[in-house]
Design a protein around this motif. Structure first.
Motif, mmCIF file in Angstrom:
data_model
loop_
_atom_site.group_PDB
_atom_site.id
_atom_site.type_symbol
_atom_site.label_atom_id
_atom_site.label_comp_id
_atom_site.label_asym_id
_atom_site.label_seq_id
_atom_site.Cartn_x
_atom_site.Cartn_y
_atom_site.Cartn_z
ATOM 1 N N TRP A 35 3.918 13.369 2.458
ATOM 2 C CA TRP A 35 2.892 13.599 3.482
ATOM 3 C C TRP A 35 2.154 14.908 3.218
ATOM 4 O O TRP A 35 0.922 14.956 3.272
ATOM 5 N N CYS A 36 2.897 15.961 2.938
ATOM 6 C CA CYS A 36 2.264 17.262 2.687
ATOM 7 C C CYS A 36 1.477 17.248 1.377
ATOM 8 O O CYS A 36 0.432 17.901 1.275
ATOM 9 N N ALA A 39 -1.759 15.495 2.118
ATOM 10 C CA ALA A 39 -2.576 16.394 2.931
ATOM 11 C C ALA A 39 -3.188 17.504 2.072
ATOM 12 O O ALA A 39 -4.338 17.907 2.285
ATOM 13 N N PHE A 58 -5.030 23.398 8.498
ATOM 14 C CA PHE A 58 -4.856 21.963 8.256
ATOM 15 C C PHE A 58 -3.485 21.686 7.649
ATOM 16 O O PHE A 58 -2.788 20.741 8.059
ATOM 17 N N GLN A 59 -3.064 22.507 6.683
ATOM 18 C CA GLN A 59 -1.756 22.331 6.055
ATOM 19 C C GLN A 59 -0.628 22.552 7.058
ATOM 20 O O GLN A 59 0.367 21.825 7.057
ATOM 21 N N ASN A 62 -0.407 19.580 9.426
ATOM 22 C CA ASN A 62 0.183 18.429 8.732
ATOM 23 C C ASN A 62 1.674 18.614 8.499
ATOM 24 O O ASN A 62 2.431 17.641 8.555
ATOM 25 N N PHE A 65 3.282 17.851 11.819
ATOM 26 C CA PHE A 65 3.226 16.408 12.064
ATOM 27 C C PHE A 65 4.223 15.660 11.175
ATOM 28 O O PHE A 65 4.867 14.700 11.623
ATOM 29 N N ALA A 66 4.376 16.093 9.924
ATOM 30 C CA ALA A 66 5.328 15.438 9.019
ATOM 31 C C ALA A 66 6.756 15.622 9.514
ATOM 32 O O ALA A 66 7.564 14.690 9.462
ATOM 33 N N TYR A 82 8.344 7.844 12.718
ATOM 34 C CA TYR A 82 7.480 7.096 11.803
ATOM 35 C C TYR A 82 7.750 5.600 11.901
ATOM 36 O O TYR A 82 6.839 4.779 11.737
#
Length: 127
Positions: A35-36, A39, A58-59, A62, A65-66, A82
């Motif tokens: 995911w990262c 991103a 943004f990183q 993310n 969120f991951a 997930y």
């Protein structure tokens, strides 16, 4: 005399046992890293070098969120977030509607929908 000549090796409790690294499962670590990574690729394509602060923000979002995706929620302890998101996205039109007693005009209408009235009529005809 020592009767036990066998070496002491660990036995896996189950074939499908999940492997852990420290406190985390390997599949969860892989999901967070993928995911990262995606991103990071998107951020490098979208944000120019002059927007480094936005890129780091943004990183960070993310990454949070991951981590949220691999956490087991309190309201559904059998699945991870997930898995719940995938189930919601791939539901495919299966909607379940709960009928309450007050949605019907009479008990006979409720019995007709449930199929109980037909069963009662069939029993009366047989008996």
């Amino acid at each position: 005399m020592n009767q036990n000549n066998m070496p002491n090796v660990g036995v896996t409790p189950d074939v499908k046992a999940r492997m852990k690294v420290f406190l985390f499962y390997v599949a969860d670590i892989v999901l967070v890293l993928v995911w990262c990574g995606v991103a990071m690729i998107i951020a490098n394509l979208v944000f120019p070098d002059s927007r480094a602060g936005i890129n780091w923000l943004f990183q960070g979002i993310n990454l949070v969120f991951a981590v949220w995706l691999v956490i087991i929620p309190y309201h559904n302890p059998g699945k991870k977030n997930y898995q719940l998101v995938i189930n919601d996205l791939l539901m495919g039109g299966h909607y379940y509607h709960s009928y309450s007693y007050y949605e019907f005009d009479s008990l006979s209408a409720l019995l007709t929908i449930g199929g109980l009235k037909q069963d009662a009529q069939n029993k009366q005809q047989r008996g």
